[in-house]
Design an enzyme around this catalytic site. Structure first.
Site, PDB file in Angstrom:
ATOM      1  N   CYS A   1       1.358   4.730  -3.438  1.00  0.00           N
ATOM      2  CA  CYS A   1       2.208   5.036  -2.457  1.00  0.00           C
ATOM      3  C   CYS A   1       3.150   3.839  -2.185  1.00  0.00           C
ATOM      4  O   CYS A   1       4.462   3.861  -1.717  1.00  0.00           O
ATOM      5  CB  CYS A   1       1.290   4.984  -1.092  1.00  0.00           C
ATOM      6  SG  CYS A   1       0.341   3.815  -0.545  1.00  0.00           S
TER       7      CYS A   1
ATOM      8  N   HIS B   1      -1.133   1.609   3.058  1.00  0.00           N
ATOM      9  CA  HIS B   1      -0.478   2.852   2.833  1.00  0.00           C
ATOM     10  C   HIS B   1       0.864   2.797   3.531  1.00  0.00           C
ATOM     11  O   HIS B   1       1.019   2.502   4.547  1.00  0.00           O
ATOM     12  CB  HIS B   1      -1.173   4.178   3.206  1.00  0.00           C
ATOM     13  CG  HIS B   1      -0.381   5.401   3.159  1.00  0.00           C
ATOM     14  ND1 HIS B   1      -0.166   5.904   1.903  1.00  0.00           N
ATOM     15  CD2 HIS B   1       0.255   6.103   4.088  1.00  0.00           C
ATOM     16  CE1 HIS B   1       0.597   7.221   1.989  1.00  0.00           C
ATOM     17  NE2 HIS B   1       0.724   7.121   3.412  1.00  0.00           N
TER      18      HIS B   1
END
Length: 169
Positions: free
Chosen positions: A109, A39
């Site tokens: 993301c 992430h």
């Protein structure tokens, strides 16, 4: 005489969502080594910006429940002012990066971080991050799990949904 433009540092925060499990289990499950399930977020103008199933969010750096990042990549500096950057984010949030556009493999993301990094610095984020989905999907296990994985929505808790009208100017 013109004032020189201020330079603002741009950082990439990298978090391993698996907390080390990918490194240990990927050889058994995928037949290849993965170092993490990444992430990412962009740190600029004293805030952390990221994208998930809730859309674009922001918080103080390290302010999500993910805690401090596993690594920080220095992407360089930008001359883009905070005002122009927030306008840019607002337009992204209304177009390409709405919450309902989120997809774990193709629009996540890391896609957001890569797009924003290029806007701010002209540089992409590291390929080991952006190539991860295709590496997973290239395995038989990844293909078998794709229907389940496609239904997963990720929104790290602890940020505020970004809006041009949420008190930021």
């Amino acid at each position: 005489m013109e004032e020189p433009l201020a330079l603002h540092p741009v950082k990439l925060y990298v978090y391993d969502l698996s907390k080390g499990m990918a490194r240990r289990l990927s050889p058994l499950m995928l037949g290849k080594q993965l170092d993490g399930i990444w992430h990412t977020s962009i740190i600029v103008h004293k805030d952390e910006f990221f994208y998930g199933s809730g859309g674009i969010s922001s918080c103080a750096p390290g302010g999500t429940l993910l805690g401090p990042p596993d690594s920080v990549v220095d992407l360089g500096n930008t001359e883009v002012t905070e005002e122009i950057f927030l306008e840019y984010l607002s337009s992204l949030g209304e177009s390409m990066f709405r919450g309902e556009s989120y997809n774990l493999f193709e629009h996540n993301c890391n896609t957001f971080s890569n797009e924003v990094a290029q806007f701010l610095t002209g540089r992409k984020i590291p390929s080991y991050i952006t190539d991860l989905p295709s590496e997973v999907l290239a395995t038989p296990f990844g293909q078998a799990l794709r229907p389940l994985l496609d239904s997963i929505q990720i929104q790290p808790p602890g940020g505020n949904t970004f809006s041009r009208h949420n008190g930021q100017s």
